[in-house]
Motif scaffolding. Structure first.
Motif, short mmCIF file in Angstrom:
data_model
loop_
_atom_site.label_atom_id
_atom_site.label_comp_id
_atom_site.label_asym_id
_atom_site.label_seq_id
_atom_site.Cartn_x
_atom_site.Cartn_y
_atom_site.Cartn_z
N SER A 222 0.85 -1.20 0.00
CA SER A 222 0.00 0.00 0.00
C SER A 222 0.88 1.24 0.00
N ARG A 223 0.49 2.22 -0.82
CA ARG A 223 1.24 3.47 -0.85
C ARG A 223 0.30 4.61 -1.23
N ILE A 224 0.47 5.75 -0.56
CA ILE A 224 -0.26 6.96 -0.91
C ILE A 224 0.75 8.06 -1.23
N ILE A 225 0.54 8.73 -2.35
CA ILE A 225 1.36 9.89 -2.71
C ILE A 225 0.66 11.14 -2.20
N SER A 226 1.38 11.95 -1.45
CA SER A 226 0.86 13.21 -0.93
C SER A 226 1.26 14.35 -1.87
N LEU A 227 0.26 15.06 -2.40
CA LEU A 227 0.53 16.14 -3.34
C LEU A 227 0.38 17.52 -2.71
N SER A 228 0.18 17.57 -1.40
CA SER A 228 0.01 18.83 -0.69
C SER A 228 0.38 18.64 0.77
N GLU A 229 0.83 19.71 1.40
CA GLU A 229 1.16 19.64 2.82
C GLU A 229 -0.10 19.60 3.69
N LYS A 230 -1.26 19.88 3.11
CA LYS A 230 -2.49 19.94 3.88
C LYS A 230 -3.24 18.61 3.92
N VAL A 231 -2.82 17.63 3.15
CA VAL A 231 -3.57 16.38 3.08
C VAL A 231 -3.43 15.59 4.39
N GLN A 232 -4.43 14.76 4.63
CA GLN A 232 -4.36 13.80 5.73
C GLN A 232 -4.37 12.41 5.09
N ALA A 233 -3.21 11.78 5.07
CA ALA A 233 -3.07 10.48 4.43
C ALA A 233 -2.47 9.49 5.42
N HIS A 234 -3.02 8.29 5.42
CA HIS A 234 -2.56 7.29 6.38
C HIS A 234 -2.73 5.89 5.80
N VAL A 235 -1.71 5.06 5.98
CA VAL A 235 -1.75 3.66 5.58
C VAL A 235 -1.46 2.81 6.80
N SER A 236 -2.31 1.82 7.02
CA SER A 236 -2.13 0.92 8.17
C SER A 236 -2.17 -0.53 7.70
N PRO A 237 -1.00 -1.12 7.37
CA PRO A 237 -0.97 -2.52 6.95
C PRO A 237 -0.82 -3.44 8.16
N ALA A 238 -1.43 -4.62 8.09
CA ALA A 238 -1.33 -5.56 9.21
C ALA A 238 -1.46 -6.99 8.70
N LEU A 239 -0.67 -7.88 9.32
CA LEU A 239 -0.78 -9.31 9.07
C LEU A 239 -1.01 -10.00 10.41
N LEU A 240 -2.08 -10.76 10.48
CA LEU A 240 -2.39 -11.52 11.68
C LEU A 240 -2.24 -13.00 11.33
N ILE A 241 -1.22 -13.65 11.90
CA ILE A 241 -0.87 -15.00 11.47
C ILE A 241 -0.89 -15.95 12.67
N ASP A 242 -1.68 -17.00 12.54
CA ASP A 242 -1.81 -17.98 13.62
C ASP A 242 -1.39 -19.37 13.14
N GLU A 243 -0.44 -19.38 12.18
CA GLU A 243 0.02 -20.65 11.62
C GLU A 243 1.49 -20.48 11.23
N TYR A 244 2.29 -21.54 11.39
CA TYR A 244 3.72 -21.45 11.14
C TYR A 244 4.08 -21.62 9.67
N ASP A 245 3.50 -22.59 9.01
CA ASP A 245 3.89 -22.95 7.66
C ASP A 245 3.20 -22.07 6.63
N VAL A 246 3.61 -20.79 6.57
CA VAL A 246 3.01 -19.84 5.64
C VAL A 246 4.08 -18.92 5.07
N SER A 247 3.71 -18.19 4.04
CA SER A 247 4.55 -17.14 3.47
C SER A 247 3.75 -15.85 3.48
N ALA A 248 4.32 -14.79 4.06
CA ALA A 248 3.55 -13.54 4.18
C ALA A 248 4.48 -12.34 4.26
#
Length: 310
Positions: A222-248
């Motif tokens: 995820s990526r947001i490009i900010s084109l102004s100093e007045k913008v409010q931009a936020h990205v919150s990535p999360a991975l919740l993993i309850d298993e060992y044999d995975v790729s993430a």
């Protein structure tokens, strides 16, 4: 997978304020909802128009096993109505999709009318070996979009793409969650946003792999490009993993355009405003579906048009 498809041979349905002019047996209204049952390969466009009078709709789609479907949802403000002249052009829509085993869905969701304020909810359940390609484009306006995709069967996979452009006082918020409930499932999430003026762009994304879903593969970017100093931009990535044999893995960032890239373009005789437009549109279109050239060119044109209005 359905590729290089044109909209020329699509079944087209005009749905106003969640209501069909008439049922045709393929797409019908039942209990106040639009119901679509698909048992053979099909291409469908739903032109969802709203008059802004707080109208809403619900769409239920069931796709039979082994079926390939191409679906476009096109959301627009119905300027022919006077109802919206007395307030905000608000609409809401809830879409529920069930993909049976071995089915394939390519799904385009288009919000190209900045006059709409949209509350959009999407839920998709994918069974064994089902393939779901999701593309959502929002070019201006106010939006609150919630997406939940459940990979319920072995080998189910999803590819989720978001283009979000905000300017003026636009306020766009996205909550995207992909749940891996079965072994050998796969997800890819790509979110590209750009925010200008005093707009807001918020992207929250979650990938969840539950215990027992071994062999799952999840990645989000995820990526947001900010084109102004007045913008409010936020990205919150999360991975919740309850298993060992995975790729993430995941990545997320908010930042301005690379100054060196802008300098290089300007040194080649490109005006700064045009360079910003070219860079921004190129970045956003990285999340677009390139297999339908007609639709790709239309989205690219509208993105550039909005950027050039800055």
């Amino acid at each position: 997978m359905l590729c290089n498809m044109s909209t020329e041979n699509m079944k087209i349905y005009d749905i106003r304020n969640g209501r069909l002019p008439e049922d045709d047996g393929f797409v019908r209204t039942r209990d106040g909802s639009i119901c679509i049952g698909i048992s053979e390969n099909a291409s469908i466009m739903l032109n969802m128009s709203f008059d802004g009078d707080g109208a809403g709709s619900a769409v239920n789609i069931n796709i039979a096993g082994g079926t390939e479907v191409y679906l476009i949802e096109n959301y627009r403000y119905d300027s022919a109505s006077n109802a919206a002249s007395f307030g905000e052009n608000f609409m809401s829509c809830a879409v529920n999709i069930n993909l049976s085993s071995g089915s394939t869905l390519k799904h385009q969701i288009l919000f190209e009318d900045g006059r709409l304020a949209a509350a959009y909810t999407l839920k998709c359940n994918a069974e064994a070996n089902a393939v779901y390609d999701n593309y959502q484009t929002n070019i201006g306006g106010r939006a609150k979009c919630n997406t939940e995709i459940n990979l319920n069967g072995y080998g189910a996979s999803v590819s989720s793409h978001l283009i979000a452009f905000c300017s003026g006082e636009d306020d766009q918020r996205y909550n995207i969650r992909i749940n891996h409930h079965a072994k050998g499932t796969r997800s890819r999430m790509t979110n590209c946003g750009a925010a200008a003026d005093a707009s807001k762009c918020i992207i929250d994304c979650v990938g969840f792999i539950e215990k027992g879903a071994s062999g799952s593969d999840a990645y989000q970017k995820s990526r947001i490009i900010s084109l102004s100093e007045k913008v409010q931009a936020h990205v919150s990535p999360a991975l919740l993993i309850d298993e060992y044999d995975v790729s993430a893995g995941h990545s997320g960032s908010v930042g301005s355009i690379d100054t060196e890239a802008l300098y290089y373009m300007q040194s080649r005789g490109i005006r700064r405003q045009e360079a910003v437009a070219m860079f921004t549109s190129g970045f956003l279109m990285g999340a677009a579906d390139k297999s339908n050239s007609e639709l790709y060119e239309d989205i690219e044109h509208k993105v550039r048009e909005r950027i050039n209005q800055l």
